[in-house]
Design a protein around this motif. Structure first.
Motif, mmCIF file in Angstrom:
data_model
loop_
_atom_site.group_PDB
_atom_site.id
_atom_site.type_symbol
_atom_site.label_atom_id
_atom_site.label_comp_id
_atom_site.label_asym_id
_atom_site.label_seq_id
_atom_site.Cartn_x
_atom_site.Cartn_y
_atom_site.Cartn_z
ATOM 1 N N ILE A 282 0.836 -1.206 0.000
ATOM 2 C CA ILE A 282 0.000 0.000 0.000
ATOM 3 C C ILE A 282 0.867 1.250 0.000
ATOM 4 N N ASN A 283 1.831 1.308 0.934
ATOM 5 C CA ASN A 283 2.571 2.552 1.096
ATOM 6 C C ASN A 283 3.550 2.795 -0.036
ATOM 7 N N LEU A 284 4.042 1.710 -0.650
ATOM 8 C CA LEU A 284 4.891 1.870 -1.837
ATOM 9 C C LEU A 284 4.092 2.516 -2.969
ATOM 10 N N VAL A 285 2.914 1.938 -3.261
ATOM 11 C CA VAL A 285 2.108 2.471 -4.362
ATOM 12 C C VAL A 285 1.666 3.897 -4.053
ATOM 13 N N ALA A 286 1.265 4.159 -2.789
ATOM 14 C CA ALA A 286 0.785 5.494 -2.434
ATOM 15 C C ALA A 286 1.884 6.534 -2.621
ATOM 16 N N PHE A 287 3.104 6.191 -2.196
ATOM 17 C CA PHE A 287 4.227 7.126 -2.324
ATOM 18 C C PHE A 287 4.470 7.477 -3.788
ATOM 19 N N LEU A 288 4.531 6.438 -4.656
ATOM 20 C CA LEU A 288 4.828 6.707 -6.060
ATOM 21 C C LEU A 288 3.683 7.455 -6.730
ATOM 22 N N GLY B 102 -17.019 -9.390 -1.267
ATOM 23 C CA GLY B 102 -17.027 -9.648 -2.698
ATOM 24 C C GLY B 102 -17.380 -8.388 -3.474
ATOM 25 N N LEU B 103 -18.344 -7.612 -2.944
ATOM 26 C CA LEU B 103 -18.691 -6.339 -3.591
ATOM 27 C C LEU B 103 -17.516 -5.380 -3.558
ATOM 28 N N LYS B 104 -16.841 -5.315 -2.395
ATOM 29 C CA LYS B 104 -15.716 -4.390 -2.295
ATOM 30 C C LYS B 104 -14.569 -4.828 -3.206
ATOM 31 N N ALA B 105 -14.390 -6.150 -3.385
ATOM 32 C CA ALA B 105 -13.286 -6.636 -4.213
ATOM 33 C C ALA B 105 -13.697 -6.795 -5.666
ATOM 34 N N ALA B 106 -14.992 -6.542 -6.003
ATOM 35 C CA ALA B 106 -15.493 -6.644 -7.371
ATOM 36 C C ALA B 106 -15.322 -8.037 -7.952
ATOM 37 N N LEU B 107 -15.731 -9.053 -7.197
ATOM 38 C CA LEU B 107 -15.826 -10.401 -7.774
ATOM 39 C C LEU B 107 -16.996 -10.410 -8.747
ATOM 40 N N VAL B 108 -17.032 -11.407 -9.678
ATOM 41 C CA VAL B 108 -17.904 -11.155 -10.816
ATOM 42 C C VAL B 108 -19.387 -10.916 -10.593
ATOM 43 N N PRO B 109 -20.116 -11.631 -9.817
ATOM 44 C CA PRO B 109 -21.522 -11.186 -9.805
ATOM 45 C C PRO B 109 -21.689 -9.768 -9.247
ATOM 46 N N PHE B 110 -20.676 -9.253 -8.576
ATOM 47 C CA PHE B 110 -20.792 -7.938 -7.927
ATOM 48 C C PHE B 110 -19.915 -6.873 -8.586
ATOM 49 N N HIS B 111 -19.559 -7.031 -9.846
ATOM 50 C CA HIS B 111 -18.485 -6.201 -10.383
ATOM 51 C C HIS B 111 -18.946 -4.935 -11.088
ATOM 52 N N ALA B 112 -20.259 -4.726 -11.250
ATOM 53 C CA ALA B 112 -20.727 -3.723 -12.212
ATOM 54 C C ALA B 112 -20.250 -2.303 -11.922
ATOM 55 N N VAL C 107 -4.617 -0.879 -5.049
ATOM 56 C CA VAL C 107 -4.507 -1.142 -3.623
ATOM 57 C C VAL C 107 -5.865 -1.275 -2.932
ATOM 58 N N VAL C 108 -6.807 -0.383 -3.258
ATOM 59 C CA VAL C 108 -8.021 -0.315 -2.437
ATOM 60 C C VAL C 108 -8.837 -1.597 -2.515
ATOM 61 N N ILE C 109 -9.084 -2.112 -3.740
ATOM 62 C CA ILE C 109 -9.908 -3.328 -3.814
ATOM 63 C C ILE C 109 -9.207 -4.491 -3.133
ATOM 64 N N LYS C 110 -7.871 -4.440 -3.083
ATOM 65 C CA LYS C 110 -7.160 -5.549 -2.441
ATOM 66 C C LYS C 110 -7.216 -5.437 -0.938
ATOM 67 N N THR C 111 -7.134 -4.200 -0.428
ATOM 68 C CA THR C 111 -7.119 -4.058 1.028
ATOM 69 C C THR C 111 -8.493 -4.292 1.612
ATOM 70 N N ILE C 112 -9.491 -3.505 1.132
ATOM 71 C CA ILE C 112 -10.790 -3.610 1.786
ATOM 72 C C ILE C 112 -11.590 -4.764 1.221
ATOM 73 N N GLY C 113 -11.132 -5.382 0.141
ATOM 74 C CA GLY C 113 -11.810 -6.572 -0.356
ATOM 75 C C GLY C 113 -11.063 -7.834 0.021
ATOM 76 N N PHE D 30 0.709 -8.679 -4.933
ATOM 77 C CA PHE D 30 1.727 -7.630 -4.899
ATOM 78 C C PHE D 30 2.049 -7.154 -6.316
ATOM 79 N N ASN D 31 2.264 -8.131 -7.218
ATOM 80 C CA ASN D 31 2.595 -7.768 -8.595
ATOM 81 C C ASN D 31 1.487 -6.959 -9.232
ATOM 82 N N HIS D 32 0.242 -7.379 -8.978
ATOM 83 C CA HIS D 32 -0.869 -6.659 -9.593
ATOM 84 C C HIS D 32 -0.945 -5.237 -9.065
ATOM 85 N N ALA D 33 -0.658 -5.066 -7.765
ATOM 86 C CA ALA D 33 -0.645 -3.709 -7.213
ATOM 87 C C ALA D 33 0.351 -2.860 -7.975
#
Lengths: 495, 148
Positions: free
Chosen positions: A84-90, A216-226, A246-252, A330-333
């Motif tokens: 999180i903090n690496l991506v936020a800094f950059l 699932g809604l927070k992470a946008a898994l498919v039935p909840f992705h709209a 970062v956000v969908i990974k942390t809170i999802g 991590f890579n996806h972030a």
């Protein structure tokens, strides 16, 4: 371990200071970049400390846990904090130049810092209700940030995101309330401890479903992705990079992992649900991404597909699969935030987001072109870039666990991913340059710096599997593998 | 006959002159007594805001904006937030020195830093809520001007 408190104090303090000093030009940039740099350093230090100490606990206000609030950092939390903090800094370095196009830049920095405080808070919280509170802080700032451009489409996307996010939050809150009524405690380790004593109850299945729907809604898994393609493509690019990276990974995903694996405990049924929804997200996200012409919408659908890989890996559930899933997280972030920042750079230079109208930008925008090539190749799994290794581990683990059909789907979707990223590359960066774009210039230095650093991490990411960094990754996957052993680890560290 | 002065009628203005001070004092009372009786910074802050909103309804916006405009409101909210953060982190980082438990019960000066944090919360809530109110109201007026 009062070091843990600074993860929320510093970004909150920065947000308030930025509000106070909004008249001074440039001070909000300086404050935000410095505090995110500090947080990044702190997260690295925390990662080092977890390696030697194991689980770290901080009792807020000196109250004894299960009455008071605890902050808990273990291998998994430290791993997420670094990401999180690496991506936020950059992203904040990039935003120095990019956000000049908007008025009231201080509002961006204040909201961004609130979001960062929320994200860090979700990770370090050892208590279900605080997890919910920080999750709401992060979500509400994200809703406001999506609407930052105040054009009609931004407001529409923010409205959609707010409604869906609120529905998800209600599911999560109801789940927490039911769990509290069942166990009479909110401390996560204590909840796990109480549940281990009690007999199976149908209520627990209902709580599972609530949490699965909410996270699932927070992470946008498919039935909840709209909501995701609208929200992530309408936000300003630095915000899109944070949201998708970062956000969908942390809170999802993080909250899902923590609650299902460490608190409630997993069963075969749950793992197969995760696996199936992971595969579904992977397939649906990838095929919807091919059809897009707007760069940022394509990237947003691609996020759905890649989150599918992570959830699928968690569902396979073997040690190797979970290691691969976390590595892919991590890579996806890194590469998704890089791609969104590249999309922002293209928009910054040309004012255009439609792939059909662009072309041949490689001569004019070399840094943007080559960094996005790195990210695109990494996300599609071309060796020896980071994305190849994480996908390889996930697929090998799926084959080892006997899910050969699913593994074949994962390989095929990886090829589909390559197809739409090649389309992105050839439509935008190769081919003939339109005469309209003869006078465009490469983006400013601050933006270039962020792009290049992220691209370097993309290329070198595979090194995380080697000797020096491997304990960092394994520390995270061991927490998930220990399952409800989390309660012994935390309660042991308290005493 | 249409009233030429901004705001409501003379009756409302006179009543407001009597009550607005009481409302303000009651808000401050709720804030200061927050740690020993029901209420606290949040409730007190809202009552303080209500006093300003009552002034604005009775006398029109210019009267109130001279006393407290958006700029000043944001400044106060920011100061309140910073104060609260400083007090909170002081307590959290050195919990042994600042006990939450009152040494003397049911008195105004008890419970250590807790009463100070109530004041900070009241400042933040009062100023923040008033800025939100102003933003919503003034935006509507701008839209009406555009229509004309």
């Amino acid at each position: 371990m009062s070091i843990l408190l600074y993860f929320t104090i510093v970004p909150l303090g920065t947000a308030f200071l930025v509000t106070l000093l909004r008249k001074k030009k440039g001070i909000s940039d300086l404050l935000a970049v410095l505090s995110s740099l500090y947080l990044f350093g702190l997260s690295l230090a925390t990662a080092g400390l977890t390696k030697s100490h194991g689980v770290m606990i901080y009792k807020v206000g000196g109250w004894f846990p299960t009455i008071g609030i605890t902050l808990v950092v273990d291998g998994l939390s430290a791993f997420l904090l670094v990401a999180i903090n690496l991506v936020a800094f950059l992203v904040l370095i990039y935003a120095i130049s990019y956000m000049e196009r908007y008025t009231d830049k201080w509002k961006f920095h204040a909201l961004f810092m609130f979001m960062l405080a929320g994200l860090n808070g979700v990770i370090i919280s050892g208590d279900l209700f605080n997890l919910y509170v920080f999750l709401e802080i992060a979500s509400i700032s994200a809703y406001a940030l999506v609407a930052f451009g105040v054009k009609p489409q931004n407001l529409e996307a923010a409205f959609k995101y707010t409604i869906m996010g609120a529905v998800a939050s209600i599911f999560i809150l109801l789940g927490i309330a039911l769990l509290y009524s069942y166990t009479s405690t909110l401390n996560m380790a204590d909840v796990a401890y109480c549940l281990s004593d009690k007999a199976k109850n149908p209520l627990l299945v209902f709580i599972w479903v609530l949490f699965l729907a909410g996270f699932g809604l927070k992470a946008a898994l498919v039935p909840f992705h709209a909501w995701l393609p609208d929200a992530h493509s309408s936000a300003p690019s630095p915000v899109s990079a944070m949201l998708s990276g970062v956000v969908i990974k942390t809170i999802g995903i993080y909250a899902l992992m923590r609650i299902f694996f460490n608190v409630l405990g997993v069963s075969i049924n749950l793992l197969s649900v995760l696996m199936a929804s992971g595969i579904l997200s992977m397939v649906v996200g990838a095929f919807l991404a091919i059809a897009q012409n707007d760069i940022k919408r394509m990237l947003a659908y691609s996020s759905i597909s890649q989150v599918g890989y992570i959830i699928f890996a968690l569902g396979v559930g073997t040690p190797l699969a979970i290691l691969g899933g976390l590595f892919h997280l991590f890579n996806h972030a890194v590469f998704k935030s890089l791609l969104f920042l590249d999309a922002g750079a293209i928009e910054y230079s040309t004012g255009e987001r439609n792939m059909d109208k662009l072309g041949g930008l490689n001569n004019k925008l070399p840094v943007t072109g080559y960094t996005s090539l790195m990210a695109a190749m990494s996300i599609s799994g071309i060796p020896p870039l980071a994305g190849f290794w994480s996908k390889l581990i996930i697929i090998v683990a799926a084959v080892e666990a006997g899910y050969i059909g699913y593994a074949i789907v994962a390989v095929l979707i990886s090829i589909v991913t390559l197809v739409y990223y090649l389309k992105f590359q050839s439509f935008v960066f190769f081919g003939k340059l339109d005469a309209v774009y003869n006078k465009i210039q490469e983006v400013p230095l601050a933006m270039k710096t962020a792009l290049v650093i992220l691209a370097v991490i993309c290329v070198m990411g595979g090194l995380m599997l080697t000797g020096t960094f491997r304990p960092f990754l394994e520390g995270a996957s061991n927490v998930i593998l220990s399952g409800t052993g989390y309660k012994q680890a935390v309660l042991g560290a308290i005493r | 006959m249409k009233n030429k002065e901004p705001g409501m009628s003379l009756i409302v203005k006179t009543i407001t002159r009597f009550t607005v001070g009481l409302v303000l004092v009651y808000g401050i009372f709720i804030t200061l007594q927050g740690h020993v009786s029901p209420g606290g910074g949040f409730a007190g802050g809202i009552i303080i805001t209500l006093a300003f909103i009552q002034l604005m309804l009775a006398f029109g916006q210019d009267e109130v904006l001279r006393k407290l405009n958006q700029e000043k409101g944001l400044l106060l909210a920011g100061i309140g937030a910073i104060l609260f953060l400083v007090i909170a982190s002081r307590i959290f980082l050195k919990p042994q020195q600042h006990s939450f438990v009152a040494e003397k019960h049911f008195q105004l000066l008890s419970a250590g830093f807790l009463s100070l944090s109530e004041i900070a919360i009241a400042l933040m809530v009062a100023a923040g809520l008033f800025v939100i109110f102003l933003t919503l109201v003034l935006l509507i007026e701008e839209e009406e001007k555009e229509k004309k």
